[in-house]
Design a protein around this motif. Sequence first.
Motif, PDB file in Angstrom:
ATOM      1  N   PRO A  18      71.771  76.320 -37.508  1.00  0.00           N
ATOM      2  CA  PRO A  18      70.334  76.262 -37.377  1.00  0.00           C
ATOM      3  C   PRO A  18      69.746  77.113 -38.395  1.00  0.00           C
ATOM      4  CG  PRO A  18      71.383  77.149 -35.531  1.00  0.00           C
ATOM      5  CD  PRO A  18      72.413  76.575 -36.333  1.00  0.00           C
ATOM      6  N   ARG A  19      68.576  76.927 -38.683  1.00  0.00           N
ATOM      7  CA  ARG A  19      67.667  78.182 -39.436  1.00  0.00           C
ATOM      8  C   ARG A  19      67.280  79.184 -38.427  1.00  0.00           C
ATOM      9  NH1 ARG A  19      63.019  77.018 -41.050  1.00  0.00           N
ATOM     10  NH2 ARG A  19      63.241  78.253 -43.170  1.00  0.00           N
ATOM     11  N   PHE A  20      67.036  78.798 -37.614  1.00  0.00           N
ATOM     12  CA  PHE A  20      66.312  79.835 -36.420  1.00  0.00           C
ATOM     13  C   PHE A  20      66.548  79.464 -35.002  1.00  0.00           C
ATOM     14  CE2 PHE A  20      63.018  81.201 -33.594  1.00  0.00           C
ATOM     15  CZ  PHE A  20      63.090  82.399 -33.671  1.00  0.00           C
ATOM     16  N   LYS A  21      66.853  80.213 -34.069  1.00  0.00           N
ATOM     17  CA  LYS A  21      66.883  79.898 -32.682  1.00  0.00           C
ATOM     18  C   LYS A  21      66.573  81.124 -31.769  1.00  0.00           C
ATOM     19  CE  LYS A  21      71.656  80.190 -31.754  1.00  0.00           C
ATOM     20  NZ  LYS A  21      72.891  79.479 -31.060  1.00  0.00           N
ATOM     21  N   LEU A  79      65.392  75.629 -31.093  1.00  0.00           N
ATOM     22  CA  LEU A  79      66.498  75.846 -32.048  1.00  0.00           C
ATOM     23  C   LEU A  79      65.811  74.842 -33.393  1.00  0.00           C
ATOM     24  CD1 LEU A  79      70.223  75.481 -31.807  1.00  0.00           C
ATOM     25  CD2 LEU A  79      68.933  74.129 -33.663  1.00  0.00           C
ATOM     26  N   GLU A  80      65.656  75.399 -34.356  1.00  0.00           N
ATOM     27  CA  GLU A  80      65.198  74.781 -35.769  1.00  0.00           C
ATOM     28  C   GLU A  80      66.142  74.538 -36.671  1.00  0.00           C
ATOM     29  OE1 GLU A  80      62.575  77.123 -38.694  1.00  0.00           O
ATOM     30  OE2 GLU A  80      61.038  76.604 -37.097  1.00  0.00           O
ATOM     31  N   PRO A  81      66.617  73.204 -36.637  1.00  0.00           N
ATOM     32  CA  PRO A  81      67.661  72.947 -37.797  1.00  0.00           C
ATOM     33  C   PRO A  81      67.169  72.672 -39.137  1.00  0.00           C
ATOM     34  CG  PRO A  81      66.819  71.067 -36.577  1.00  0.00           C
ATOM     35  CD  PRO A  81      66.025  72.049 -36.154  1.00  0.00           C
ATOM     36  N   THR A  82      65.837  72.526 -39.591  1.00  0.00           N
ATOM     37  CA  THR A  82      65.547  72.297 -40.914  1.00  0.00           C
ATOM     38  C   THR A  82      63.976  72.990 -41.034  1.00  0.00           C
ATOM     39  OG1 THR A  82      64.406  70.079 -40.360  1.00  0.00           O
ATOM     40  CG2 THR A  82      66.487  70.002 -41.003  1.00  0.00           C
ATOM     41  N   GLU A  83      63.832  73.118 -42.348  1.00  0.00           N
ATOM     42  CA  GLU A  83      62.443  73.840 -42.676  1.00  0.00           C
ATOM     43  C   GLU A  83      61.230  72.798 -42.338  1.00  0.00           C
ATOM     44  OE1 GLU A  83      60.370  75.822 -46.585  1.00  0.00           O
ATOM     45  OE2 GLU A  83      62.425  74.779 -46.685  1.00  0.00           O
TER      46      GLU A  83
END
Length: 462
Positions: A18-21, A79-83
Amino acid sequence: MKGFKTDYQFGFHDRVKPRFKTKKGLSEQVVREISAKKDEPKWMLEFRLKALKVFEAKKMPTWGADLSKIDFNELTYYLEPTEKTEKRWQDVPKDIKNTFDRLGIPEAEKKYLAGVKSQYDSQVVYGSLKKELADKGVIFLGFDEAVQKYPRLVKKYLGTVIPIGDNKFAALNSAVWSGGSFVYVPARVKVDKPLQAYFRINEPQFGQFERTLIIAEEDSSVHYGEGCTAPAFSEGSLHAAVVEIIVKKRARVQYTTVQNWYKNVYNLVTKRAWVGERGEMIWTDANLGARVTMKYPSFILAEEGARGETLSVALAGEGQHQDVGSKATHLAPDTRSIIVSKSISLNGGRSTYRGLVNVARGAKGAKSKVICDALILDPKSRTDTYPTNKIFEKEVTLEHEATVSKVGEEQLFYLTSRGLSQTQAMGMVVNGFIEPVVKKLPMEYAVEMNRLIDLEMEGSVG
């Protein structure tokens, strides 16, 4: 959790970083972090923070299924998987695109869908809508995108059908929601093909909290469908969605769910529709996966001649409790509701029907019919029915019928004597049992439903 079958078709896990979580656990800081990542307006942050306080104040439900194993401090809430959300499949990151390819979503879009939203963990990663519908004013966006592009419309209806304080998990969703769908159908527009959303949980010990809001203006119609899967992790995940639907005068909305979560997921969903004069709301609901499901699609028949219908199927296998049903609230004269619930219990599973019919004073001429049919396939399994009827008006009609049955040896003997295996014979009996519900589904959903039932039946006999 031991004892679950390991041949779950959608139990594969993708190694997507993930890009962010957010950190594990729920706090005001986490809620503010989610809102900041989405660059939300101030009113949405205030909505979230108010909901967080309500969630913290409300106690866990002590009725229904056992929820004692849920540990809110061990869950990841965002949870951020993509932009961003892509408009073309080829632009979706390769690993995520491969997941939806394996699930058949792009092919389904080509064949019979008017639009698609695909959500991976907390984010809608792909979205489409046929141009001819967009030209007519139909809006089909991820809920995050709708907050940015149509804030007045979202703010007008958000929380009007399911208020923040409706229940603990509706409050949780209101605090940490991410993704989901926003649908707006203008007056007199008919969406002749289904809109489809697909929700995938890829992380263990994760909470998915999509928010869906559908508004059907006067004399419009739309069919919205959703599907759900998750990998075969041993750690439990939580799915706590909220669905609000507004059906205005003479409009028609059908909402179809085919849920096939892996059996580690707690599926705790609040779904409700407000139905205006001579409007029609139809819930078609299939629950096969999840460790626990607590879901009661409901409708408020608010104006004269409004109609609501729930058609549901639940299959409870080993280690599962499907606590499902429906709620019908009649507020106006000449309103109609039909609730048909079919449940199947096998390999020690437990199914429960939990329903409510509420007829308010002044709802003269209201009619309601409830049918609960349960099929038990072995002595280890269990089924329960908890109907509640609250009638405050004299001039109404209420019917309630319930049956509990098991597969007869003579049925199996007849079918096996015609060359079917024991498993095939049992599957045929089960498919015949749920046929009254399945025949109300569009063809592609009916085929998928029967296929999933057949997969569940494999290995359950003998």
